[in-house]
Enzyme design. Structure first.
Site, PDB file in Angstrom:
ATOM      1  CG  ASP A   2      -1.987   1.143   1.117  1.00 10.37           C
ATOM      2  OD1 ASP A   2      -2.496   1.397   0.022  1.00 10.37           O
ATOM      3  OD2 ASP A   2      -2.255   1.764   2.155  1.00 10.37           O
TER       4      ASP A   2
ATOM      5  CB  CYS B  24     -20.515  -5.521 -10.802  1.00 13.28           C
ATOM      6  SG  CYS B  24     -19.179  -5.333  -9.591  1.00 13.28           S
TER       7      CYS B  24
ATOM      8  CB  CYS C 199     -25.435  -5.221  -8.690  1.00 10.49           C
ATOM      9  SG  CYS C 199     -25.498  -4.774  -6.935  1.00 10.49           S
TER      10      CYS C 199
ATOM     11  CB  CYS D 251     -21.604  -0.109  -4.148  1.00 13.06           C
ATOM     12  SG  CYS D 251     -21.237  -0.171  -5.910  1.00 13.06           S
TER      13      CYS D 251
ATOM     14  CB  CYS E 259     -22.190   6.265  -1.924  1.00  6.36           C
ATOM     15  SG  CYS E 259     -20.921   7.462  -1.422  1.00  6.36           S
TER      16      CYS E 259
ATOM     17  CB  CYS F 268     -14.531   9.188  -0.553  1.00  4.92           C
ATOM     18  SG  CYS F 268     -14.356   7.574   0.229  1.00  4.92           S
TER      19      CYS F 268
ATOM     20  CB  CYS G 150     -17.038   5.107   4.999  1.00  5.00           C
ATOM     21  SG  CYS G 150     -18.741   4.838   4.436  1.00  5.00           S
TER      22      CYS G 150
ATOM     23  CB  CYS H 240     -19.470   1.173  -1.191  1.00  4.86           C
ATOM     24  SG  CYS H 240     -17.708   1.163  -0.801  1.00  4.86           S
TER      25      CYS H 240
ATOM     26  CB  CYS I  18     -20.819  -5.504  -1.959  1.00  4.66           C
ATOM     27  SG  CYS I  18     -20.238  -6.528  -3.344  1.00  4.66           S
TER      28      CYS I  18
END
Length: 322
Positions: free
Chosen positions: A137, A192, A195, A198, A202, A218, A246, A249, A253
């Protein structure tokens, strides 16, 4: 075992086997090369200013798209995923703030990084010529793009990587190696479909279109990455009780409804991390903050940011109580 990686198939299988022994949930291997068209998509996203206050994202996007600029000897990218899902649920009590699941346990940078360093050392024992670099990361790598390319899953409309086995409750890391290996070529198709749960869920409309997030809107960006003295008003009005990060989303799912619990004890929730008492957060000083969040990802927000978030939640609670 041979001292050199002359049989790529065997070498790759052994590396994958040991990665799973270390506790990783999934592993794939791909060639170290320039990401295309992913690199172009990154540049377009940056051009729209969607990185928000994450200025480092805009520094040298070419390096982010090519791991050989980060580690010139790179020939292969070992991509790993670690399931971090823990089953407890958040509380909506107004005196507490919700913490994103990924930060309930120990800092994933440390946990995943330690496992990847162990994988590198093991690889070097098998093949002394092996050299590598661990990425978790912090390094300029397009983690989700590499995971998708390695066949671990697909990038969903919320822009998180989704795996069939663990949904999107995963940490991603890479080990860059100077070895030529056998590469995974099968990728997982986007599942996905039609769908849009998400996107609809939000509260700040941060998913501005399928597969595109505007970080400026966000909640995770506002409560973790932003260093502004106050959360921007249009986001602060819709925090939905989130103190740090958060998960909305991800919570909605369908692929995240049957995720098995993590088997990594270090990802288990620490006391006071599922929901944090807002009054206690405001009472922290630098010493108590450092002690409470040692080896925790929550320290990313810094004390000033965490207390700013707590004040915003308490102000919102008072406004709604009038």
């Amino acid at each position: 075992m041979n001292s050199n990686c002359s049989n790529r198939k065997i070498c790759s299988a052994e590396i994958k086997r040991y990665a799973l022994e270390l506790g990783f949930s999934k592993v794939g291997i791909v060639r170290a090369e320039t990401l295309s068209p992913e690199g172009a998509h990154l540049k377009e996203w940056l051009a729209r200013g969607y990185q928000g206050e994450m200025g480092w994202m805009a520094r040298d996007p070419e390096q982010r798209a090519d791991p050989r600029q980060l580690f010139p000897g790179a020939r292969s990218v070992i991509v790993v995923a670690a399931n971090y899902y823990a089953p407890p649920e958040h509380s909506d009590h107004p005196d507490t703030g919700k913490v994103s699941r990924y930060a309930w346990g120990d800092d994933y940078h440390e946990v995943v990084g330690e496992k990847l360093r162990a994988l590198l050392k093991w690889t070097q024992r098998q093949w002394p010529e092996a050299e590598g670099k661990v990425c978790v990361d912090i390094q300029p790598m397009m983690d989700k793009a590499w995971a998708q390319r390695a066949g671990l899953g697909w990038i969903g409309k919320h822009t998180n990587l989704i795996t069939e086995e663990y949904g999107s409750w995963i940490f991603i890391g890479e080990l860059l190696l100077n070895l030529d290996l056998e590469y995974d070529r099968d990728q997982v198709a986007d599942q996905c479909g039609s769908c849009v749960l998400c996107i609809d869920a939000c509260p700040t409309s941060a998913i501005v279109e399928p597969y595109v997030v505007d970080s400026n809107l966000c909640i995770s960006h506002a409560t973790i990455e932003s260093r502004a003295p106050e959360i921007r008003a249009d986001v602060a009005a819709h925090l939905e009780g989130w103190l740090y990060g958060c998960d909305i989303c991800q919570d909605v799912c369908p692929w995240n409804q049957m995720t098995p619990a993590t088997v990594e004890p270090l990802f288990e929730p620490r006391a006071g991390t599922i929901n944090a008492d807002l009054s206690q957060v405001l009472e922290l000083d630098s010493d108590t903050y450092a002690s409470r969040f040692r080896h925790s990802a929550i320290k990313r927000a810094k004390l000033s940011g965490l207390q700013r978030n707590a004040r915003a939640l308490l102000n919102l609670s008072r406004q709604r109580a009038r």
